[in-house]
Design a protein around this motif. Structure first.
Motif, mmCIF file in Angstrom:
data_model
loop_
_atom_site.group_PDB
_atom_site.id
_atom_site.type_symbol
_atom_site.label_atom_id
_atom_site.label_comp_id
_atom_site.label_asym_id
_atom_site.label_seq_id
_atom_site.Cartn_x
_atom_site.Cartn_y
_atom_site.Cartn_z
ATOM 1 N N CYS A 131 32.293 30.766 30.723
ATOM 2 C CA CYS A 131 32.951 29.720 31.513
ATOM 3 C C CYS A 131 32.605 29.899 32.991
ATOM 4 C CB CYS A 131 34.467 29.806 31.378
ATOM 5 S SG CYS A 131 35.087 29.554 29.717
ATOM 6 N N ALA A 132 32.441 28.791 33.675
ATOM 7 C CA ALA A 132 32.209 28.824 35.117
ATOM 8 C C ALA A 132 33.488 29.256 35.825
ATOM 9 C CB ALA A 132 31.770 27.450 35.612
ATOM 10 N N CYS A 133 33.330 29.833 36.997
ATOM 11 C CA CYS A 133 34.478 30.355 37.750
ATOM 12 C C CYS A 133 35.559 29.302 38.001
ATOM 13 C CB CYS A 133 34.013 30.946 39.080
ATOM 14 S SG CYS A 133 32.951 32.382 38.907
ATOM 15 N N GLY A 134 35.162 28.072 38.255
ATOM 16 C CA GLY A 134 36.133 27.026 38.568
ATOM 17 C C GLY A 134 36.867 26.467 37.362
ATOM 18 N N ALA A 135 36.528 26.901 36.166
ATOM 19 C CA ALA A 135 37.097 26.330 34.942
ATOM 20 C C ALA A 135 38.426 26.955 34.524
ATOM 21 C CB ALA A 135 36.097 26.470 33.798
ATOM 22 N N PHE A 136 38.951 27.875 35.303
ATOM 23 C CA PHE A 136 40.128 28.621 34.874
ATOM 24 C C PHE A 136 41.443 28.036 35.373
ATOM 25 C CE2 PHE A 136 36.597 31.405 34.263
ATOM 26 C CZ PHE A 136 36.896 32.031 33.074
ATOM 27 N N GLY A 137 41.379 27.096 36.298
ATOM 28 C CA GLY A 137 42.586 26.429 36.769
ATOM 29 C C GLY A 137 43.561 27.323 37.514
ATOM 30 N N LEU A 138 43.072 28.379 38.125
ATOM 31 C CA LEU A 138 43.945 29.267 38.897
ATOM 32 C C LEU A 138 44.181 28.661 40.276
ATOM 33 C CD1 LEU A 138 42.349 32.727 38.036
ATOM 34 C CD2 LEU A 138 44.249 31.589 36.915
ATOM 35 N N GLU A 139 45.404 28.680 40.716
ATOM 36 C CA GLU A 139 45.749 28.099 42.005
ATOM 37 C C GLU A 139 45.682 29.152 43.098
ATOM 38 O OE1 GLU A 139 49.312 25.761 41.817
ATOM 39 O OE2 GLU A 139 48.678 24.822 39.951
ATOM 40 N N VAL A 140 44.459 29.597 43.371
ATOM 41 C CA VAL A 140 44.193 30.567 44.423
ATOM 42 C C VAL A 140 42.995 30.068 45.212
ATOM 43 C CG1 VAL A 140 45.128 32.523 43.113
ATOM 44 C CG2 VAL A 140 42.706 31.983 42.945
ATOM 45 N N SER A 141 42.809 30.624 46.395
ATOM 46 C CA SER A 141 41.667 30.218 47.218
ATOM 47 C C SER A 141 40.362 30.666 46.552
ATOM 48 C CB SER A 141 41.783 30.826 48.615
ATOM 49 O OG SER A 141 41.606 32.234 48.544
ATOM 50 N N LYS A 142 39.274 30.050 46.988
ATOM 51 C CA LYS A 142 37.966 30.395 46.432
ATOM 52 C C LYS A 142 37.634 31.864 46.694
ATOM 53 C CE LYS A 142 33.171 28.951 46.303
ATOM 54 N NZ LYS A 142 32.173 28.013 46.787
ATOM 55 N N SER A 143 37.987 32.364 47.872
ATOM 56 C CA SER A 143 37.686 33.765 48.183
ATOM 57 C C SER A 143 38.512 34.716 47.317
ATOM 58 C CB SER A 143 37.907 34.059 49.669
ATOM 59 O OG SER A 143 39.261 33.867 50.024
ATOM 60 N N THR A 144 39.751 34.361 47.025
ATOM 61 C CA THR A 144 40.586 35.187 46.148
ATOM 62 C C THR A 144 40.045 35.160 44.730
ATOM 63 O OG1 THR A 144 42.522 34.819 47.522
ATOM 64 C CG2 THR A 144 42.928 35.520 45.254
ATOM 65 N N LEU A 145 39.617 33.999 44.286
ATOM 66 C CA LEU A 145 39.036 33.872 42.950
ATOM 67 C C LEU A 145 37.770 34.723 42.837
ATOM 68 C CD1 LEU A 145 39.450 32.431 40.247
ATOM 69 C CD2 LEU A 145 38.027 30.576 41.120
#
Length: 99
Positions: A39-53
């Motif tokens: 899965c791509a990093c953006g596919a997880f639906g986590l509500e955090v900033s891109k740097s935190t992700l």
């Protein structure tokens, strides 16, 4: 750009447990285990900033929990289930069952 992944025999239980101790990282691992596909990093639906992700994925990768492969400009993430099961039998099953 090549990403470092520890070899199976380099995996340390303390690093793996640290990586799995964060609720966001655990959600990533659960999702990868459920879908059993990269899965791509953006596919997880986590509500955090891109740097935190990015930080969470780096911790998981450096601990040997996930593998990241470049696909164009995206990073695809997959669970290193075989390596974790071989190095620490039953750990991943127990962690996933408890979550």
């Amino acid at each position: 750009m090549s990403l470092h992944h520890p070899d199976r025999d380099e995996l340390q239980i303390s690093d793996v447990l640290h990586a799995l101790s964060d609720p966001q990282r655990l959600r990533i691992v659960v999702r990868l285990a459920e879908h059993n596909e990269a899965c791509a990093c953006g596919a997880f639906g986590l509500e955090v900033s891109k740097s935190t992700l990015t930080h969470h994925f780096r911790v998981l990768r450096e601990a040997g929990v996930i593998r990241q492969e470049m696909a164009g400009t995206a990073k695809l993430n997959s669970l290193r289930r075989d390596d974790l099961d071989a190095r620490f039998p039953g750990l991943l099953v127990s962690v996933l069952a408890a979550s």
